[in-house]
Design an enzyme around this catalytic site. Structure first.
Site, PDB file in Angstrom:
ATOM      1  N   LYS A 131       0.827  -1.214   0.000  1.00 47.01           N
ATOM      2  CA  LYS A 131       0.000   0.000   0.000  1.00 47.01           C
ATOM      3  C   LYS A 131       0.867   1.272   0.000  1.00 47.01           C
ATOM      4  CE  LYS A 131      -3.960  -2.209   2.305  1.00 47.01           C
ATOM      5  NZ  LYS A 131      -4.940  -2.127   3.441  1.00 47.01           N
ATOM      6  N   HIS A 167      -2.262  -5.398   1.570  1.00 47.37           N
ATOM      7  CA  HIS A 167      -3.550  -6.078   1.375  1.00 47.37           C
ATOM      8  C   HIS A 167      -3.263  -7.529   1.025  1.00 47.37           C
ATOM      9  CE1 HIS A 167      -7.505  -7.202  -0.203  1.00 47.37           C
ATOM     10  NE2 HIS A 167      -6.825  -7.821  -1.151  1.00 47.37           N
ATOM     11  N   ASN A 195      -2.002   0.277   6.730  1.00 49.39           N
ATOM     12  CA  ASN A 195      -1.444  -0.949   7.312  1.00 49.39           C
ATOM     13  C   ASN A 195      -0.583  -1.744   6.318  1.00 49.39           C
ATOM     14  OD1 ASN A 195      -3.519  -1.901   5.768  1.00 49.39           O
ATOM     15  ND2 ASN A 195      -4.648  -2.869   7.427  1.00 49.39           N
ATOM     16  N   TYR A 221     -12.417  -2.095  -3.455  1.00 46.69           N
ATOM     17  CA  TYR A 221     -12.889  -2.155  -2.066  1.00 46.69           C
ATOM     18  C   TYR A 221     -14.409  -2.023  -1.971  1.00 46.69           C
ATOM     19  CZ  TYR A 221      -8.304  -2.238   0.232  1.00 46.69           C
ATOM     20  OH  TYR A 221      -7.072  -2.611   0.712  1.00 46.69           O
ATOM     21  N   GLU A 239      -9.755 -11.023  -7.436  1.00 47.12           N
ATOM     22  CA  GLU A 239      -8.824  -9.896  -7.273  1.00 47.12           C
ATOM     23  C   GLU A 239      -7.626 -10.027  -8.219  1.00 47.12           C
ATOM     24  OE1 GLU A 239      -9.949  -9.007  -2.590  1.00 47.12           O
ATOM     25  OE2 GLU A 239      -7.917  -9.660  -3.097  1.00 47.12           O
TER      26      GLU A 239
HETATM   27  P1  IDP Z   1      -7.860  -6.741   5.808  1.00 50.76           P
HETATM   28  O1  IDP Z   1      -7.059  -5.815   4.926  1.00 50.76           O
HETATM   29  O2  IDP Z   1      -7.060  -7.226   6.981  1.00 50.76           O
HETATM   30  O3  IDP Z   1      -8.505  -7.878   5.042  1.00 50.76           O
HETATM   31  P2  IDP Z   1     -10.521  -5.513   5.904  1.00 50.76           P
HETATM   32  O4  IDP Z   1     -11.469  -5.633   7.050  1.00 50.76           O
HETATM   33  O5  IDP Z   1     -10.828  -6.270   4.661  1.00 50.76           O
HETATM   34  O6  IDP Z   1      -9.050  -5.874   6.452  1.00 50.76           O
HETATM   35  O7  IDP Z   1     -10.391  -3.954   5.572  1.00 50.76           O
HETATM   36  C1  IDP Z   1      -9.815  -3.528   4.369  1.00 50.76           C
HETATM   37  C2  IDP Z   1      -8.902  -2.358   4.686  1.00 50.76           C
HETATM   38  O8  IDP Z   1      -9.703  -1.265   5.145  1.00 50.76           O
HETATM   39  C3  IDP Z   1      -7.899  -2.575   5.815  1.00 50.76           C
HETATM   40  O9  IDP Z   1      -6.740  -3.266   5.417  1.00 50.76           O
HETATM   41  C4  IDP Z   1      -7.584  -1.156   6.235  1.00 50.76           C
HETATM   42  O10 IDP Z   1      -6.701  -0.520   5.316  1.00 50.76           O
HETATM   43  C5  IDP Z   1      -8.973  -0.518   6.115  1.00 50.76           C
HETATM   44  N1  IDP Z   1      -9.722  -0.583   7.382  1.00 50.76           N
HETATM   45  C6  IDP Z   1     -10.307  -1.665   7.950  1.00 50.76           C
HETATM   46  N2  IDP Z   1     -10.908  -1.352   9.111  1.00 50.76           N
HETATM   47  C7  IDP Z   1     -10.696  -0.014   9.286  1.00 50.76           C
HETATM   48  C8  IDP Z   1     -11.093   0.912  10.311  1.00 50.76           C
HETATM   49  O11 IDP Z   1     -11.749   0.576  11.305  1.00 50.76           O
HETATM   50  N3  IDP Z   1     -10.674   2.213  10.140  1.00 50.76           N
HETATM   51  C9  IDP Z   1      -9.958   2.626   9.055  1.00 50.76           C
HETATM   52  N4  IDP Z   1      -9.590   1.774   8.066  1.00 50.76           N
HETATM   53  C10 IDP Z   1      -9.951   0.478   8.187  1.00 50.76           C
HETATM   54 MG    MG Z   2      -9.973  -7.814   3.587  1.00 49.21          MG
END
Ligand code: IDP
Ligand code: MG
Length: 140
Positions: A11, A117, A114, A51, A128
């Site tokens: 990312k 992905h 974070n 997304y 994807e």
């Molecule tokens: P993942 O990437 O671990 O699969 P997902 O729940 O699919 O997590 O969420 C997709 C992305 O959305 C996350 O990697 C993060 O960048 C963002 N995200 C998820 N939850 C939050 C939140 O509570 N606040 C802000 N961004 C979030």
């Molecule tokens: Mg996810």
């Protein structure tokens, strides 16, 4: 165990800090092979579509803005149980909950920024990968 493929994205928070090589070393040291890779600038439409499952979430607009804030590295990772294995190597979504040695524990800036992905299931992995790569771009 089955050999699988999964979509990975390094990312913008990580490309900005020049962490591509350190993150790739985590995948390779963890037993996965990078069988496709390209660095791109996502468009807003691409990020929104990618997304789309999160469209109703409060963080959706911020997430899309973050994902287009700089280049990303799109990758296909291959290996035994690659989908789950990659999720282990990545660590928990929220770096505060991520295990020692994981990418997110070491490199993530926040729950949003974070660093990586990874696909979460065989169906989403296939979708994807096809969204970003032609079959001819994947060389195992
Ligand atoms: P993942 O990437 O671990 O699969 P997902 O729940 O699919 O997590 O969420 C997709 C992305 O959305 C996350 O990697 C993060 O960048 C963002 N995200 C998820 N939850 C939050 C939140 O509570 N606040 C802000 N961004 C979030
Ligand atoms: Mg996810």
């Amino acid at each position: 165990m089955a050999v699988e493929r999964t979509l990975s994205i390094i990312k913008p928070d990580a490309t900005r800090r020049n962490l591509t090589g350190k993150i790739n070393a985590k995948f390779e040291d963890g037993g996965l092979r990078i069988v496709a890779q390209k660095r791109v600038q996502l468009s807003q439409a691409q990020a929104e579509s990618f997304y789309g499952v999160h469209r109703e979430r409060g963080f959706f607009n911020d997430l899309v803005s973050f994902m287009i804030s700089g280049p990303v590295v799109l990758q296909v990772l291959e290996g035994e149980n690659a989908i789950a294995r990659n999720r282990e190597i990545m660590g928990a979504t929220n770096p505060a909950n991520a295990a020692e040695g994981t990418i997110r524990k070491e490199f993530a800036e926040s729950i949003e920024a974070n660093s990586v992905h990874g696909s979460d299931a065989p169906e989403t992995a296939a979708q994807e990968i096809a969204y970003f790569f032609a079959g001819s771009e994947i060389v195992g």
